[in-house]
Scaffold this active site. Structure first.
Site, PDB file in Angstrom:
ATOM      1  N   ASP A  10      -0.780 -32.208   0.904  1.00 36.71           N
ATOM      2  CA  ASP A  10      -1.639 -32.977   0.002  1.00 36.71           C
ATOM      3  C   ASP A  10      -1.300 -34.451   0.207  1.00 36.71           C
ATOM      4  O   ASP A  10      -0.560 -34.812   1.138  1.00 36.71           O
ATOM      5  CB  ASP A  10      -1.500 -32.506  -1.458  1.00 36.71           C
ATOM      6  CG  ASP A  10      -0.174 -32.901  -2.110  1.00 36.71           C
ATOM      7  OD1 ASP A  10       0.699 -33.467  -1.413  1.00 36.71           O
ATOM      8  OD2 ASP A  10      -0.011 -32.641  -3.313  1.00 36.71           O
ATOM      9  N   CYS A  67       3.990 -30.999   0.082  1.00 38.52           N
ATOM     10  CA  CYS A  67       3.426 -31.761  -1.030  1.00 38.52           C
ATOM     11  C   CYS A  67       4.545 -32.682  -1.551  1.00 38.52           C
ATOM     12  O   CYS A  67       5.510 -32.932  -0.830  1.00 38.52           O
ATOM     13  CB  CYS A  67       2.841 -30.854  -2.118  1.00 38.52           C
ATOM     14  SG  CYS A  67       3.997 -29.753  -2.940  1.00 38.52           S
ATOM     15  N   THR A  69       6.759 -32.306  -4.049  1.00 38.86           N
ATOM     16  CA  THR A  69       8.013 -31.587  -4.298  1.00 38.86           C
ATOM     17  C   THR A  69       8.154 -30.326  -3.452  1.00 38.86           C
ATOM     18  O   THR A  69       9.261 -29.785  -3.361  1.00 38.86           O
ATOM     19  CB  THR A  69       8.077 -31.143  -5.772  1.00 38.86           C
ATOM     20  OG1 THR A  69       6.930 -30.298  -6.021  1.00 38.86           O
ATOM     21  CG2 THR A  69       8.062 -32.344  -6.715  1.00 38.86           C
ATOM     22  N   HIS A 100      16.034 -13.223   6.854  1.00 36.67           N
ATOM     23  CA  HIS A 100      16.120 -12.180   5.828  1.00 36.67           C
ATOM     24  C   HIS A 100      14.788 -11.879   5.147  1.00 36.67           C
ATOM     25  O   HIS A 100      14.526 -10.734   4.791  1.00 36.67           O
ATOM     26  CB  HIS A 100      17.134 -12.576   4.747  1.00 36.67           C
ATOM     27  CG  HIS A 100      18.551 -12.467   5.206  1.00 36.67           C
ATOM     28  ND1 HIS A 100      19.642 -12.548   4.352  1.00 36.67           N
ATOM     29  CD2 HIS A 100      19.078 -12.301   6.451  1.00 36.67           C
ATOM     30  CE1 HIS A 100      20.766 -12.426   5.036  1.00 36.67           C
ATOM     31  NE2 HIS A 100      20.450 -12.282   6.320  1.00 36.67           N
ATOM     32  N   HIS A 135      16.702  -5.539   6.039  1.00 37.92           N
ATOM     33  CA  HIS A 135      15.758  -6.498   5.438  1.00 37.92           C
ATOM     34  C   HIS A 135      14.310  -6.025   5.541  1.00 37.92           C
ATOM     35  O   HIS A 135      13.469  -6.418   4.745  1.00 37.92           O
ATOM     36  CB  HIS A 135      15.915  -7.872   6.095  1.00 37.92           C
ATOM     37  CG  HIS A 135      17.310  -8.397   5.984  1.00 37.92           C
ATOM     38  ND1 HIS A 135      17.865  -8.766   4.771  1.00 37.92           N
ATOM     39  CD2 HIS A 135      18.279  -8.555   6.916  1.00 37.92           C
ATOM     40  CE1 HIS A 135      19.103  -9.157   4.970  1.00 37.92           C
ATOM     41  NE2 HIS A 135      19.391  -9.026   6.259  1.00 37.92           N
TER      42      HIS A 135
END
Ligand code: RB5
Length: 153
Positions: A10, A67, A69, A100, A135
């Site tokens: 963004d 973005c 954060t 994992h 996994h």
């Protein structure tokens, strides 16, 4: 043949995305740029949706969302069936996300993580491989959860 990676941002991640595209191109990746294409304000779920569709439809195997954060992008991406998005702020998590969790998308926060660390995080993620084994079953259980609960694009 070059590997393909999708990238999207963004307005908060735009400047970092431009630099990241250059790094990826220098590493011989073919980059599918899902926007945005300038610093004008956009809504991160729209970009996350565009990028995730590239993954779920098989055009790209891996994606990078940026973005401010990394939080909004990761929340949005993880609503899409077939997407396992890891919000990463360190290289160890980026490696483990692939080894994992078989994460097919990572999310970065351009206002949180400096450029050089962001480059290292992406390199760690892209160079890692899913470890499989024990996994595999755990990731299958994530798929079972999303198949029962989440919206498909
Ligand atoms: C945009 O201002 C900001 O909210 C966005 O980039 C992101 O940080 C959301 O999680």
């Amino acid at each position: 043949m070059n590997k393909i990676v999708a990238i999207g941002c963004d307005h908060g991640g735009y400047e970092l995305k431009i630099k990241m595209v250059k790094m990826l191109t220098d590493m011989n990746y073919d980059v599918v740029d899902c926007g945005c294409y300038d610093t004008g304000s956009v809504d991160y779920p729209d970009i996350a949706k565009t990028l995730c569709k590239k993954i779920t439809e098989g055009e790209c195997e891996q994606g990078i969302l940026i973005c401010g954060t990394g939080i909004g992008m990761s929340i949005a991406a993880n609503k899409v069936c077939g997407i396992r998005c890891a919000h990463c702020t360190d290289t160890y998590s980026a490696t483990m996300a692939k080894e994992h969790n078989n994460a097919n998308v990572i999310a970065l926060g351009a206002r949180i993580t400096g450029d050089e660390l962001a480059f290292c995080i992406v390199k760690s993620y892209l160079s890692a491989s899913f470890a499989g084994g024990r996994h595999e079953n755990r990731v299958s259980k994530i798929t079972a959860l999303e198949n029962n609960n989440l919206y498909s694009l």
